[in-house]
Design a protein around this motif. Structure first.
Motif, PDB file in Angstrom:
ATOM      1  N   GLN A  13       0.722  -1.496  -0.044  1.00 20.67           N
ATOM      2  CA  GLN A  13       0.055  -0.088   0.060  1.00 20.67           C
ATOM      3  C   GLN A  13       1.024   1.355  -0.060  1.00 20.67           C
ATOM      4  OE1 GLN A  13      -2.761  -0.072   3.397  1.00 20.67           O
ATOM      5  NE2 GLN A  13      -4.136  -1.319   2.417  1.00 20.67           N
ATOM      6  N   SER A  25      -2.912   5.809   3.829  1.00 23.59           N
ATOM      7  CA  SER A  25      -4.283   5.555   4.235  1.00 23.59           C
ATOM      8  C   SER A  25      -5.262   5.880   3.315  1.00 23.59           C
ATOM      9  CB  SER A  25      -4.612   6.764   5.594  1.00 23.59           C
ATOM     10  OG  SER A  25      -4.303   8.141   5.097  1.00 23.59           O
ATOM     11  N   PHE A  26      -4.973   6.796   2.289  1.00 20.57           N
ATOM     12  CA  PHE A  26      -5.954   6.714   1.087  1.00 20.57           C
ATOM     13  C   PHE A  26      -6.093   5.405   0.589  1.00 20.57           C
ATOM     14  CE2 PHE A  26      -5.961   7.307  -3.709  1.00 20.57           C
ATOM     15  CZ  PHE A  26      -7.263   8.016  -3.702  1.00 20.57           C
ATOM     16  N   SER A  28      -5.531   2.607   1.826  1.00 20.86           N
ATOM     17  CA  SER A  28      -6.028   1.607   2.791  1.00 20.86           C
ATOM     18  C   SER A  28      -7.558   1.731   3.050  1.00 20.86           C
ATOM     19  CB  SER A  28      -5.521   1.829   4.157  1.00 20.86           C
ATOM     20  OG  SER A  28      -5.915   1.143   5.260  1.00 20.86           O
ATOM     21  N   LYS A  29      -8.137   3.061   2.853  1.00 19.59           N
ATOM     22  CA  LYS A  29      -9.323   3.444   3.040  1.00 19.59           C
ATOM     23  C   LYS A  29     -10.187   2.949   1.759  1.00 19.59           C
ATOM     24  CE  LYS A  29      -8.901   7.022   6.465  1.00 19.59           C
ATOM     25  NZ  LYS A  29      -8.980   8.491   6.769  1.00 19.59           N
ATOM     26  N   TYR A  30      -9.573   3.125   0.613  1.00 20.42           N
ATOM     27  CA  TYR A  30     -10.486   2.742  -0.657  1.00 20.42           C
ATOM     28  C   TYR A  30     -10.585   1.151  -0.712  1.00 20.42           C
ATOM     29  CZ  TYR A  30      -6.683   2.372  -3.848  1.00 20.42           C
ATOM     30  OH  TYR A  30      -5.284   1.839  -4.629  1.00 20.42           O
ATOM     31  N   GLU A  31      -9.435   0.486  -0.330  1.00 16.41           N
ATOM     32  CA  GLU A  31      -9.404  -0.819  -0.451  1.00 16.41           C
ATOM     33  C   GLU A  31     -10.194  -1.390   0.676  1.00 16.41           C
ATOM     34  OE1 GLU A  31      -5.104  -1.747  -2.243  1.00 16.41           O
ATOM     35  OE2 GLU A  31      -5.514  -2.282  -0.059  1.00 16.41           O
ATOM     36  N   SER A  32     -10.272  -1.006   1.650  1.00 16.57           N
ATOM     37  CA  SER A  32     -11.226  -1.383   2.804  1.00 16.57           C
ATOM     38  C   SER A  32     -12.869  -1.086   2.503  1.00 16.57           C
ATOM     39  CB  SER A  32     -10.832  -1.119   4.197  1.00 16.57           C
ATOM     40  OG  SER A  32     -10.889   0.454   4.401  1.00 16.57           O
ATOM     41  N   GLN A  34     -13.773   2.118   2.836  1.00 19.35           N
ATOM     42  CA  GLN A  34     -14.156   3.070   3.676  1.00 19.35           C
ATOM     43  C   GLN A  34     -14.196   4.292   3.180  1.00 19.35           C
ATOM     44  OE1 GLN A  34     -11.219   3.111   6.628  1.00 19.35           O
ATOM     45  NE2 GLN A  34     -12.258   2.029   8.174  1.00 19.35           N
ATOM     46  N   ARG A  35     -13.872   4.378   1.742  1.00 18.54           N
ATOM     47  CA  ARG A  35     -13.744   5.303   0.940  1.00 18.54           C
ATOM     48  C   ARG A  35     -13.930   5.219  -0.344  1.00 18.54           C
ATOM     49  NH1 ARG A  35     -11.300   8.770  -2.751  1.00 18.54           N
ATOM     50  NH2 ARG A  35     -10.683  10.956  -2.009  1.00 18.54           N
TER      51      ARG A  35
END
Length: 63
Positions: A13, A25-26, A28-32, A34-35
């Motif tokens: 990542q 974190s960008f 991480s957030k789209y992969e999870s 959250q975004r």
């Protein structure tokens, strides 16, 4: 699917984030989930992973 593409490209990542010029974190957030991504962001991610948006869309349609 983006996680799979990133892993197939052999990137962590943090490495993908560096290519995109954004924080880890960008990614991480789209992969999870959250975004959400807009089309411009998705195109940049595809480019960083070495695929075109058209190739990604075709692969997405097959899933």
């Amino acid at each position: 699917m983006l996680v799979e593409l990133r892993k197939n490209a052999g990137l962590r990542q943090a490495e993908l984030a560096a290519r995109l010029g954004c924080p880890q974190s960008f990614v991480s957030k789209y992969e999870s989930g959250q975004r959400r991504l807009d089309l411009i962001e998705l195109e940049a991610i595809c480019k960083a992973l070495g695929v075109t948006l058209t190739e990604f869309a075709a692969w997405f349609a097959q899933q």
